[in-house]
Design an enzyme around this catalytic site. Structure first.
Site, PDB file in Angstrom:
ATOM      1  N   CYS A 115       0.817  -1.229   0.000  1.00  0.00           N
ATOM      2  CA  CYS A 115       0.000   0.000   0.000  1.00  0.00           C
ATOM      3  C   CYS A 115       0.845   1.271   0.000  1.00  0.00           C
ATOM      4  O   CYS A 115       0.364   2.326  -0.403  1.00  0.00           O
ATOM      5  CB  CYS A 115      -0.947   0.007   1.192  1.00  0.00           C
ATOM      6  SG  CYS A 115      -2.114  -1.360   1.144  1.00  0.00           S
ATOM      7  N   HIS A 252      -3.455   7.606   2.036  1.00  0.00           N
ATOM      8  CA  HIS A 252      -3.820   6.256   1.594  1.00  0.00           C
ATOM      9  C   HIS A 252      -5.224   5.968   2.123  1.00  0.00           C
ATOM     10  O   HIS A 252      -5.535   6.259   3.280  1.00  0.00           O
ATOM     11  CB  HIS A 252      -2.811   5.260   2.154  1.00  0.00           C
ATOM     12  CG  HIS A 252      -3.203   3.835   1.953  1.00  0.00           C
ATOM     13  ND1 HIS A 252      -3.640   3.342   0.746  1.00  0.00           N
ATOM     14  CD2 HIS A 252      -3.228   2.782   2.824  1.00  0.00           C
ATOM     15  CE1 HIS A 252      -3.919   2.060   0.879  1.00  0.00           C
ATOM     16  NE2 HIS A 252      -3.685   1.694   2.122  1.00  0.00           N
ATOM     17  N   ASN A 282     -10.027   0.121  -0.442  1.00  0.00           N
ATOM     18  CA  ASN A 282      -8.573   0.202  -0.375  1.00  0.00           C
ATOM     19  C   ASN A 282      -8.000  -0.398  -1.660  1.00  0.00           C
ATOM     20  O   ASN A 282      -8.123  -1.598  -1.886  1.00  0.00           O
ATOM     21  CB  ASN A 282      -8.111  -0.562   0.869  1.00  0.00           C
ATOM     22  CG  ASN A 282      -6.615  -0.512   1.076  1.00  0.00           C
ATOM     23  OD1 ASN A 282      -5.860  -0.144   0.179  1.00  0.00           O
ATOM     24  ND2 ASN A 282      -6.181  -0.897   2.260  1.00  0.00           N
TER      25      ASN A 282
HETATM   26  O1  UT7 Z   1      -3.837  -0.799   3.542  1.00  0.00           O
HETATM   27  C1  UT7 Z   1      -3.139  -1.538   4.476  1.00  0.00           C
HETATM   28  C2  UT7 Z   1      -3.452  -1.105   5.814  1.00  0.00           C
HETATM   29  N1  UT7 Z   1      -4.674  -1.703   6.279  1.00  0.00           N
HETATM   30  C3  UT7 Z   1      -5.392  -1.066   7.142  1.00  0.00           C
HETATM   31  O2  UT7 Z   1      -5.071   0.046   7.491  1.00  0.00           O
HETATM   32  C4  UT7 Z   1      -6.567  -1.762   7.772  1.00  0.00           C
HETATM   33  C5  UT7 Z   1      -6.583  -1.449   9.223  1.00  0.00           C
HETATM   34  N2  UT7 Z   1      -7.660  -2.110   9.972  1.00  0.00           N
HETATM   35  C6  UT7 Z   1      -8.954  -1.767   9.804  1.00  0.00           C
HETATM   36  O3  UT7 Z   1      -9.297  -0.967   8.973  1.00  0.00           O
HETATM   37  C7  UT7 Z   1      -9.958  -2.380  10.760  1.00  0.00           C
HETATM   38  O4  UT7 Z   1      -9.256  -3.054  11.772  1.00  0.00           O
HETATM   39  C8  UT7 Z   1     -10.938  -3.354  10.073  1.00  0.00           C
HETATM   40  C9  UT7 Z   1     -11.927  -2.575   9.235  1.00  0.00           C
HETATM   41  C10 UT7 Z   1     -10.191  -4.357   9.232  1.00  0.00           C
HETATM   42  C11 UT7 Z   1     -11.742  -4.111  11.137  1.00  0.00           C
HETATM   43  O5  UT7 Z   1     -12.403  -3.190  11.994  1.00  0.00           O
HETATM   44  P1  UT7 Z   1     -12.317  -3.392  13.583  1.00  0.00           P
HETATM   45  O6  UT7 Z   1     -13.164  -2.358  14.183  1.00  0.00           O
HETATM   46  O7  UT7 Z   1     -10.861  -3.383  13.935  1.00  0.00           O
HETATM   47  O8  UT7 Z   1     -12.981  -4.779  13.772  1.00  0.00           O
HETATM   48  P2  UT7 Z   1     -12.363  -6.094  14.426  1.00  0.00           P
HETATM   49  O9  UT7 Z   1     -11.368  -6.727  13.524  1.00  0.00           O
HETATM   50  O10 UT7 Z   1     -11.921  -5.760  15.805  1.00  0.00           O
HETATM   51  O11 UT7 Z   1     -13.659  -7.005  14.494  1.00  0.00           O
HETATM   52  C12 UT7 Z   1     -14.795  -6.613  15.259  1.00  0.00           C
HETATM   53  C13 UT7 Z   1     -15.898  -7.617  15.000  1.00  0.00           C
HETATM   54  C14 UT7 Z   1     -15.446  -9.061  15.128  1.00  0.00           C
HETATM   55  O12 UT7 Z   1     -16.492  -9.784  15.716  1.00  0.00           O
HETATM   56  P3  UT7 Z   1     -16.422 -10.187  17.267  1.00  0.00           P
HETATM   57  O13 UT7 Z   1     -15.170 -11.002  17.410  1.00  0.00           O
HETATM   58  O14 UT7 Z   1     -16.361  -8.893  18.023  1.00  0.00           O
HETATM   59  O15 UT7 Z   1     -17.693 -10.965  17.467  1.00  0.00           O
HETATM   60  C15 UT7 Z   1     -15.276  -9.500  13.686  1.00  0.00           C
HETATM   61  O16 UT7 Z   1     -15.470 -10.881  13.527  1.00  0.00           O
HETATM   62  O17 UT7 Z   1     -16.389  -7.453  13.661  1.00  0.00           O
HETATM   63  C16 UT7 Z   1     -16.385  -8.735  13.019  1.00  0.00           C
HETATM   64  N3  UT7 Z   1     -16.162  -8.511  11.592  1.00  0.00           N
HETATM   65  C17 UT7 Z   1     -17.169  -8.306  10.729  1.00  0.00           C
HETATM   66  N4  UT7 Z   1     -18.506  -8.210  10.895  1.00  0.00           N
HETATM   67  C18 UT7 Z   1     -19.252  -7.966   9.811  1.00  0.00           C
HETATM   68  C19 UT7 Z   1     -15.001  -8.495  10.919  1.00  0.00           C
HETATM   69  N5  UT7 Z   1     -15.219  -8.257   9.620  1.00  0.00           N
HETATM   70  C20 UT7 Z   1     -16.559  -8.134   9.480  1.00  0.00           C
HETATM   71  C21 UT7 Z   1     -17.394  -7.875   8.377  1.00  0.00           C
HETATM   72  N6  UT7 Z   1     -18.739  -7.802   8.593  1.00  0.00           N
HETATM   73  N7  UT7 Z   1     -16.907  -7.692   7.126  1.00  0.00           N
END
Ligand code: UT7
Length: 325
Positions: A115, A252, A282
């Site tokens: 990225c 980004h 992204n």
């Molecule tokens: O370009 C390279 C750099 N990449 C980035 O900068 C990405 C950085 N990270 C992020 O943008 C965020 O961490 C994400 C968008 C990937 C995830 O958001 P989050 O608020 O950190 O969510 P999480 O991973 O902590 O997950 C929270 C909950 C989980 O469920 P439980 O364990 O709390 O029951 C996940 O299983 O959300 C769930 N979850 C989803 N739910 C519905 C994860 N993905 C999804 C989804 N739809 N697509």
């Protein structure tokens, strides 16, 4: 004292026609429009056709940038393509873009910093120009991430899309002061200790397969605001500019919450932030030039604008660039 600067002469972009909305994603994996919008800011993403390659996307973006720059492809002497999704293991996608455009002078090579690839490529091209090894450079960020996604992993497949953006740089002699046009400072960073947080689980030299993207999103998020803010601060110090002198912040496009967090930390007001991720998610190395292109088409980017660009990605790699348009 007069100095050579890399002036950005033109910008272009290309997005594949096919769009997958958040509702389309909800038909594929257990997710919802509401979750994706609230957690990321993304509404839809573009997906390349099966016969549309990364180089095709890059060529389309580059053509537009060259036309806007008023520069003929035969006058380009450096092509750098930032990509983590090359057409083939080799040759470099940049060489295919070179051939597609009819560029025959100088060198063409790929930049692999995921990225952050566009920022790495921009800094590299700038150094070629400043050292008088190149006069006119084409810097492309082009990706087909749809091909390396695990379409059953809702934690990653909803986040990424395909696309390309490009800029044309030209060597111009400037007075060497604060009001110079062109790239004024770049800073690149990497730290391989974080590989396991964001990587692809395959490769020609290990599994002999392409593999799929794997990410610990929560951990990447935790590092992103701190690392990006700190490299931006270094870039501003190196150039002698303060955050309030920035006209446009072109980050980004990974997650709206990350962008908001960095802007808040640096005191950059909301109206100066270019936010395009709702439209294409992204797009890795394509994301900064796609956002530059949007700002240009919206007439927010004009000659003389101070532009701050940044990115962070797998590796980790991260970096920032400050330029006067
Ligand atoms: O370009 C390279 C750099 N990449 C980035 O900068 C990405 C950085 N990270 C992020 O943008 C965020 O961490 C994400 C968008 C990937 C995830 O958001 P989050 O608020 O950190 O969510 P999480 O991973 O902590 O997950 C929270 C909950 C989980 O469920 P439980 O364990 O709390 O029951 C996940 O299983 O959300 C769930 N979850 C989803 N739910 C519905 C994860 N993905 C999804 C989804 N739809 N697509």
């Amino acid at each position: 004292m007069a100095v050579i600067r890399s002036v950005i002469r033109g910008v272009g972009a290309y997005l594949p026609k096919r769009i997958l909305t958040n509702d389309d994603m909800a038909a594929l994996v257990d997710t919802s429009d509401e979750w994706i919008r609230e957690r990321t800011g993304i509404r839809e993403r573009h997906i390349a056709d099966h016969d549309e390659l990364t180089s095709d996307l890059g060529i389309a973006a580059a053509r537009q940038a060259l036309v806007r720059a008023g520069i003929d492809p035969v006058d380009i002497d450096l092509v750098i393509c930032a990509t983590a999704t090359p057409d083939r293991t080799f040759p470099a996608t940049a060489v295919r873009i070179q051939a597609g455009l009819g560029v025959t002078k100088g060198a063409a090579f790929d930049m692999q910093a995921v990225c952050s690839g566009f920022i790495y490529a921009l800094a590299t091209a700038d150094n070629f120009i400043k050292s008088a090894q190149s006069r006119r450079a084409l810097v492309v960020g082009a990706e087909t991430f749809s091909r390396i996604l695990d379409w059953e992993d809702r934690g990653t497949c909803v986040l990424f899309g395909d696309g390309a953006g490009a800029v044309v740089l030209e060597a111009q002699t400037q007075v060497g002061g604060r009001d110079d046009r062109g790239i004024l400072a770049t800073r690149l960073r990497s730290d391989g200790r974080y590989e396991d947080l964001l990587y692809v689980d395959g490769g020609p030299g290990s599994t002999k397969t392409t593999g799929h993207l794997r990410m610990n999103g929560r951990e990447v998020f935790r590092h992103a605001v701190q690392k990006i803010s700190s490299v931006i601060e270094e870039t501003l110090v190196a150039s002698g500019y303060a955050p309030e002198e920035i006209d446009l912040y072109v980050p980004h496009q990974a997650n709206k919450r990350i962008l908001d967090g960095i802007a808040k930390k640096l005191g950059i007001p909301h109206q100066k932030v270019v936010m395009t991720l709702a439209k294409h998610g992204n797009t890795s190395a394509a994301s900064v030039p796609l956002a530059l292109n949007q700002a240009f088409e919206d007439r927010r980017l004009r000659e003389g604008s101070m532009v701050l660009m940044e990115a962070m990605g797998g590796g980790f790699t991260w970096g920032a660039a400050l330029a006067r348009w």
